[in-house]
Scaffold this active site. Structure first.
Site, PDB file in Angstrom:
ATOM      1  CG  ASP A  30      -2.081  -0.910   1.153  1.00 27.95           C
ATOM      2  OD1 ASP A  30      -2.446  -1.309   0.026  1.00 27.95           O
ATOM      3  OD2 ASP A  30      -2.634  -1.251   2.210  1.00 27.95           O
ATOM      4  NE  ARG A 111      -1.434   2.455  12.928  1.00 28.17           N
ATOM      5  CZ  ARG A 111      -0.728   1.332  12.869  1.00 28.17           C
ATOM      6  NH1 ARG A 111       0.312   1.168  13.662  1.00 28.17           N
ATOM      7  NH2 ARG A 111      -1.041   0.368  12.029  1.00 28.17           N
ATOM      8  CG  ASP A 140      -4.575   1.406  12.795  1.00 23.79           C
ATOM      9  OD1 ASP A 140      -4.626   1.505  14.039  1.00 23.79           O
ATOM     10  OD2 ASP A 140      -4.237   0.367  12.207  1.00 23.79           O
ATOM     11  CB  SER A 192      -4.290  -7.114   6.927  1.00 21.93           C
ATOM     12  OG  SER A 192      -4.014  -5.877   7.528  1.00 21.93           O
TER      13      SER A 192
HETATM   14  N1  ARG Z   1      -7.979  -4.244  15.673  1.00 28.50           N
HETATM   15  C1  ARG Z   1      -6.795  -3.654  16.189  1.00 28.50           C
HETATM   16  C2  ARG Z   1      -6.971  -2.179  16.398  1.00 28.50           C
HETATM   17  O1  ARG Z   1      -7.909  -1.614  15.952  1.00 28.50           O
HETATM   18  C3  ARG Z   1      -5.589  -3.958  15.322  1.00 28.50           C
HETATM   19  C4  ARG Z   1      -5.535  -3.191  14.045  1.00 28.50           C
HETATM   20  C5  ARG Z   1      -4.370  -3.564  13.238  1.00 28.50           C
HETATM   21  N2  ARG Z   1      -4.086  -2.538  12.280  1.00 28.50           N
HETATM   22  C6  ARG Z   1      -3.735  -2.761  11.026  1.00 28.50           C
HETATM   23  N3  ARG Z   1      -3.547  -1.730  10.253  1.00 28.50           N
HETATM   24  N4  ARG Z   1      -3.601  -3.975  10.538  1.00 28.50           N
HETATM   25  O2  ARG Z   1      -6.176  -1.553  17.032  1.00 28.50           O
END
Ligand code: ARG
Length: 419
Positions: A30, A111, A140, A192
């Site tokens: 990406d 993040r 995110d 992912s």
């Molecule tokens: N579900 C978790 C969260 O919202 C993990 C997210 C993982 N992020 C990703 N871009 N794959 O924090």
């Protein structure tokens, strides 16, 4: 105007605003496609930023080389592990931070730090815009954009994946056309993945089928419990003022301690979580988490906290812990309520000093011993034998009579007519 460039929020960039972009770059498909796409669509310069939060097995020279090869003016690689541990994971430990009964928030904690660094590097390198690779369906984007707009109202944001409407196949085709190296085969879309020193998540593929039990290949960090050693292993964690400071008697800084505990836990199959989660944008999704360090350190911390807290503190704090975890999950790291709560967490944790021993065995981490100079515990009082002095068993009936008074009166009011 093409859909991909249309804006909704005031902080989103119009094409004319974008001269130089700070791109949060992971080296994956990406953000690599994005690196080219931004140069092409916006005719803008790109400065890449890659943040090391302790994701295992990453080769940052390769990531940097790829960014430069794709035309980045520069690619900054920042080792933020120490700051991540000290400023983000440490308060999470003090707040026993878990969301939805199973997710120790590793991504949610990372993040705001990544986005804070994006602001810092954007300012230092003269960028007007921050770009990230989040989709429009996840948490995110909320965490990153809430951070950037809080800390740097002058910066604009673009999130190309949200608008470009390329699926994986189109992205791979774009990559081929633009000389972007694509890792591995293109037959099956990979999981992912997101990870850092506090844990690893996998999403996508069969994970989206709630009725599908985990396939073995998803576990890249934690040994499957059925393959873990037949011998249990006991570890001793030393805590000071709410934070782990020693493993088996050896003092370690927090990053190293977390990494070592993660390795031991992973070997014993500890920290696998198959989690249904309520995202902040309304979706319900499933994640597979591997969180060996958190699955050991959080219960150890909670055990010690319980030992040194009074019944009133122990009743009260879990509600605040849950609120802390929810704010962080929901991307509101910079919300003053979070730092207000931290003040309470610090006050309680001032007493959380001592040792906890856990036994690790085929997926479980069980507390087997605990001790603290601040324990509100006296074996002479707790014993079944007569202790005399401080605790008088003769006093108990009087206590019970008054303690139950209102409940008894209420019962009578409700049952009087029954005679
Ligand atoms: N579900 C978790 C969260 O919202 C993990 C997210 C993982 N992020 C990703 N871009 N794959 O924090």
């Amino acid at each position: 105007m093409p859909d991909a460039l249309r804006k909704t929020a005031s902080y989103e960039a119009e094409p004319g605003d974008v001269g130089r972009v700070l791109l949060l770059y992971s080296g994956g498909l990406d953000t690599s496609v994005m690196l080219k796409w931004i140069q092409e669509r916006y005719e803008a310069e790109v400065v890449a930023l890659t943040v090391n939060l302790g994701q295992p097995g990453e080769d940052y020279d390769v990531v940097k080389g790829k960014a430069l090869q794709l035309g980045a003016l520069d690619c900054h690689v920042v080792d933020a592990r120490e700051e991540f541990a000290r400023e983000y994971v440490a308060p999470a430990i003090k707040a026993n931070a878990v969301y939805g009964l199973g997710y120790p928030l590793f991504t949610a904690l990372g993040r705001p730090l990544i986005a804070k660094l994006a602001v810092q590097y954007a300012r230092e390198t003269g960028c007007d815009t921050v770009a990230h690779g989040c989709t429009g369906k996840g948490n995110d984007q909320v965490r990153i954009e809430a951070t950037v707009t809080t800390l740097a109202p002058e910066l604009k944001i673009i999130a190309p994946v949200r608008g470009w409407q390329m699926g994986r196949d189109e992205e791979v085709a774009y990559a081929r056309e633009h000389g972007i190296p694509v890792k591995g085969g293109t037959e099956v879309a990979p999981y992912s993945i997101d990870d850092n020193l506090w844990g690893r998540s996998s999403e996508g593929r069969w994970i989206e089928d709630l009725d599908h039990a985990p396939e073995d290949d998803v576990f890249q960090l934690v040994t499957r419990p059925e393959e873990a050693p037949d011998e249990a292993e006991e570890i001793v964690l030393g805590f000071e003022r709410g934070l782990p400071v020693a493993l088996d008697g050896e003092r370690l800084d927090l990053v190293e301690l977390i990494e070592r505990v993660a390795a031991i836990g992973a070997r014993h199959g500890v920290g696998i979580v198959d989690h249904i989660e309520d995202r902040i944008v309304g979706l319900k999704v499933r994640d597979i988490y591997e969180v060996p360090a958190a699955a050991i350190l959080l219960p150890a911390h909670a055990e010690l906290e319980k030992l040194v807290g009074t019944i009133h503190q122990n009743q009260f704090k879990p509600g605040l812990d849950r609120q802390w975890g929810y704010l962080v999950y929901a991307g509101l790291w910079w919300e003053p309520l979070r730092s207000d709560l931290d003040a309470y967490m610090d006050a309680v944790n001032a007493q959380v000093t001592g040792e906890v021993a856990l036994k690790l065995y085929k997926g479980s981490a069980r507390v087997v011993r605990r001790s603290s100079p601040n324990a509100i515990y006296d074996p002479a009082l707790a014993t079944f034998a007569e202790s005399g002095g401080l605790f008088s068993q003769q006093a108990s009936p009087g206590f019970i009579e008054l303690w139950s008074l209102q409940s008894r009166m209420a019962w009578r009011v409700r049952h009087e007519e029954e005679g």
